[in-house]
Write an enzyme that holds these catalytic residues in place. Structure first.
Site, mmCIF file in Angstrom:
data_model
loop_
_atom_site.group_PDB
_atom_site.id
_atom_site.type_symbol
_atom_site.label_atom_id
_atom_site.label_comp_id
_atom_site.label_asym_id
_atom_site.label_seq_id
_atom_site.Cartn_x
_atom_site.Cartn_y
_atom_site.Cartn_z
ATOM 1 N N ARG A 183 24.947 -42.860 -14.577
ATOM 2 C CA ARG A 183 24.548 -44.169 -14.925
ATOM 3 C C ARG A 183 23.332 -43.765 -15.544
ATOM 4 O O ARG A 183 22.687 -42.722 -15.609
ATOM 5 C CB ARG A 183 23.955 -44.903 -13.635
ATOM 6 N N GLU A 212 32.941 -41.498 -15.564
ATOM 7 C CA GLU A 212 32.681 -42.764 -15.836
ATOM 8 C C GLU A 212 31.298 -43.104 -16.515
ATOM 9 O O GLU A 212 30.374 -42.608 -15.940
ATOM 10 C CB GLU A 212 32.790 -43.220 -14.262
ATOM 11 N N HIS A 265 30.209 -41.273 -11.791
ATOM 12 C CA HIS A 265 29.776 -42.084 -12.847
ATOM 13 C C HIS A 265 28.256 -41.727 -13.042
ATOM 14 O O HIS A 265 27.241 -42.070 -12.017
ATOM 15 C CB HIS A 265 29.659 -43.671 -11.966
ATOM 16 N N HIS A 317 38.783 -50.254 -7.629
ATOM 17 C CA HIS A 317 37.372 -51.029 -7.096
ATOM 18 C C HIS A 317 37.863 -51.726 -6.037
ATOM 19 O O HIS A 317 38.759 -52.579 -5.967
ATOM 20 C CB HIS A 317 36.979 -51.668 -8.303
ATOM 21 N N GLY A 318 37.328 -51.538 -4.827
ATOM 22 C CA GLY A 318 37.211 -52.292 -3.553
ATOM 23 C C GLY A 318 38.512 -51.805 -2.928
ATOM 24 O O GLY A 318 38.991 -52.463 -2.123
ATOM 25 N N GLU A 330 42.252 -48.540 -16.795
ATOM 26 C CA GLU A 330 42.025 -48.657 -15.470
ATOM 27 C C GLU A 330 41.798 -50.107 -14.985
ATOM 28 O O GLU A 330 40.910 -50.881 -15.543
ATOM 29 C CB GLU A 330 40.883 -47.884 -14.787
ATOM 30 N N ARG A 333 20.820 -43.187 -10.777
ATOM 31 C CA ARG A 333 20.553 -43.427 -9.424
ATOM 32 C C ARG A 333 21.335 -42.441 -8.279
ATOM 33 O O ARG A 333 20.824 -42.573 -7.176
ATOM 34 C CB ARG A 333 20.775 -45.021 -9.104
ATOM 35 N N ASN A 391 35.929 -41.076 -6.003
ATOM 36 C CA ASN A 391 35.019 -41.178 -6.641
ATOM 37 C C ASN A 391 33.655 -40.524 -5.562
ATOM 38 O O ASN A 391 33.407 -41.145 -4.569
ATOM 39 C CB ASN A 391 34.748 -42.658 -6.892
ATOM 40 N N HIS A 432 28.749 -41.762 -4.012
ATOM 41 C CA HIS A 432 27.903 -41.917 -2.683
ATOM 42 C C HIS A 432 27.433 -40.975 -1.933
ATOM 43 O O HIS A 432 26.474 -40.733 -1.436
ATOM 44 C CB HIS A 432 28.848 -42.784 -1.716
ATOM 45 N N THR A 470 29.800 -51.432 -10.339
ATOM 46 C CA THR A 470 30.573 -51.827 -11.551
ATOM 47 C C THR A 470 31.127 -53.444 -11.027
ATOM 48 O O THR A 470 31.879 -53.475 -10.258
ATOM 49 C CB THR A 470 31.600 -51.179 -11.929
HETATM 50 N N1 PXP Z 1 36.618 -47.641 -10.719
HETATM 51 C C1 PXP Z 1 35.597 -47.864 -11.264
HETATM 52 C C2 PXP Z 1 35.432 -48.035 -12.594
HETATM 53 C C3 PXP Z 1 34.292 -48.013 -10.793
HETATM 54 O O1 PXP Z 1 33.255 -48.184 -11.332
HETATM 55 C C4 PXP Z 1 34.423 -47.626 -9.144
HETATM 56 C C5 PXP Z 1 33.195 -47.841 -8.407
HETATM 57 O O2 PXP Z 1 32.231 -46.734 -9.023
HETATM 58 C C6 PXP Z 1 35.450 -47.253 -8.541
HETATM 59 C C7 PXP Z 1 36.517 -47.417 -9.227
HETATM 60 C C8 PXP Z 1 35.576 -47.086 -7.078
HETATM 61 O O3 PXP Z 1 35.440 -48.295 -6.472
HETATM 62 P P1 PXP Z 1 35.003 -48.230 -4.907
HETATM 63 O O4 PXP Z 1 33.940 -47.457 -4.730
HETATM 64 O O5 PXP Z 1 34.823 -49.803 -4.362
HETATM 65 O O6 PXP Z 1 36.196 -47.701 -4.266
#
Ligand code: PXP
Length: 237
Positions: free
Chosen positions: A44, A69, A42, A190-191, A150, A48, A6, A9, A100
């Site tokens: 949004r 996303e 993503h 995520h995370g 996911e 942003r 992703n 950032h 998210t």
């Molecule tokens: N999957 C989804 C659906 C997300 O919204 C995000 C964050 O944008 C990620 C994965 C990636 O998460 P992280 O940035 O914590 O690796």
């Protein structure tokens, strides 16, 4: 296990100064050269980080797989139908959130997601649903005719004790197995970081993970190519 990165950032950094760099599309190219299987962005509602221009450029440049996303709003569905990404991942979106915060509430918004999935399918766009690891969500994903789930790994990633970590990991594993048995493609994200990904790697039903924050954070110090390679090495080891 495949890796999608992703790149939101990269755009966050650009927007922090309102400048023209760094370009997310350049990051996507570097990630692809380093061997990723997909690029995630993503779009949004408040733009942003990733904006409409980024999405257009990514669609032109990404050679692996572009996963858009987005929230299931009329505006986003229209953009997805015009852009035709390789996959759309539907996520819940709150204006004030930093990232998210949880999976979709499929039960209370069933008709909204049904309509969104039908519209995206009409253009042959596969749809992934970002869900918390609960069996009821898998049943709903099947009922809604989703292609992919996911699994939200955020709660697992934020646990502070081994006991909680095992509890959350078990939920993810059970959900992944159930979904795979019902014919859904299973991914997770995520995370996830260079440490906790080891445990997720042991769940064979999870075909791909999506990572943003930890890889882009490491890239600040090591460069993006190496940060991606380091993660791929862990996934392949
Ligand atoms: N999957 C989804 C659906 C997300 O919204 C995000 C964050 O944008 C990620 C994965 C990636 O998460 P992280 O940035 O914590 O690796």
């Amino acid at each position: 296990m495949k890796l999608a990165v992703n790149i939101d950032h990269i755009a966050t950094l650009r927007e922090a100064r309102g400048e023209r760099e760094p370009e997310p599309v350049v990051a996507a190219g570097i990630c692809e050269l380093a061997g990723v299987d997909g690029i995630v962005c993503h779009l949004r509602e408040d733009r942003r980080h990733i904006n409409d221009r980024d999405l257009k450029l990514l669609k032109e440049v990404v050679r692996t797989k572009l996963d858009l996303e987005m929230a299931a709003t009329d505006e986003m569905i229209k953009i997805a139908l015009q852009t035709s990404p390789d996959i759309v991942t539907l996520v819940p979106e709150k204006r004030q959130e930093l990232t998210t915060e949880g999976g979709l509430n499929l039960k209370s918004d069933k008709s909204k997601y049904k309509k969104a999935i039908e519209e995206l399918h009409s253009k042959n766009i596969p749809v992934s649903l970002f869900i918390d690891p609960e069996p009821a969500n898998v049943d709903l994903a099947v009922e809604l005719n989703a292609d992919i789930i996911e699994i939200h790994t955020g709660k697992f990633a934020n646990t502070n004790s081994e006991k909680d970590s095992i509890t959350e990991l078990t939920k993810i594993a059970v959900t992944a197995r159930m979904a795979a048995e019902l014919g859904l493609i299973v991914t997770a994200g995520h995370g996830l970081n260079y440490k906790n990904v080891e445990a997720i790697k042991s769940i064979s039903e999870i075909r791909e993970i999506s990572i943003g924050h930890s890889i882009i954070s490491r890239a600040v110090f090591t460069g993006l190519h190496k940060a991606v390679r380091d993660m791929i090495e862990i996934l392949n080891s």
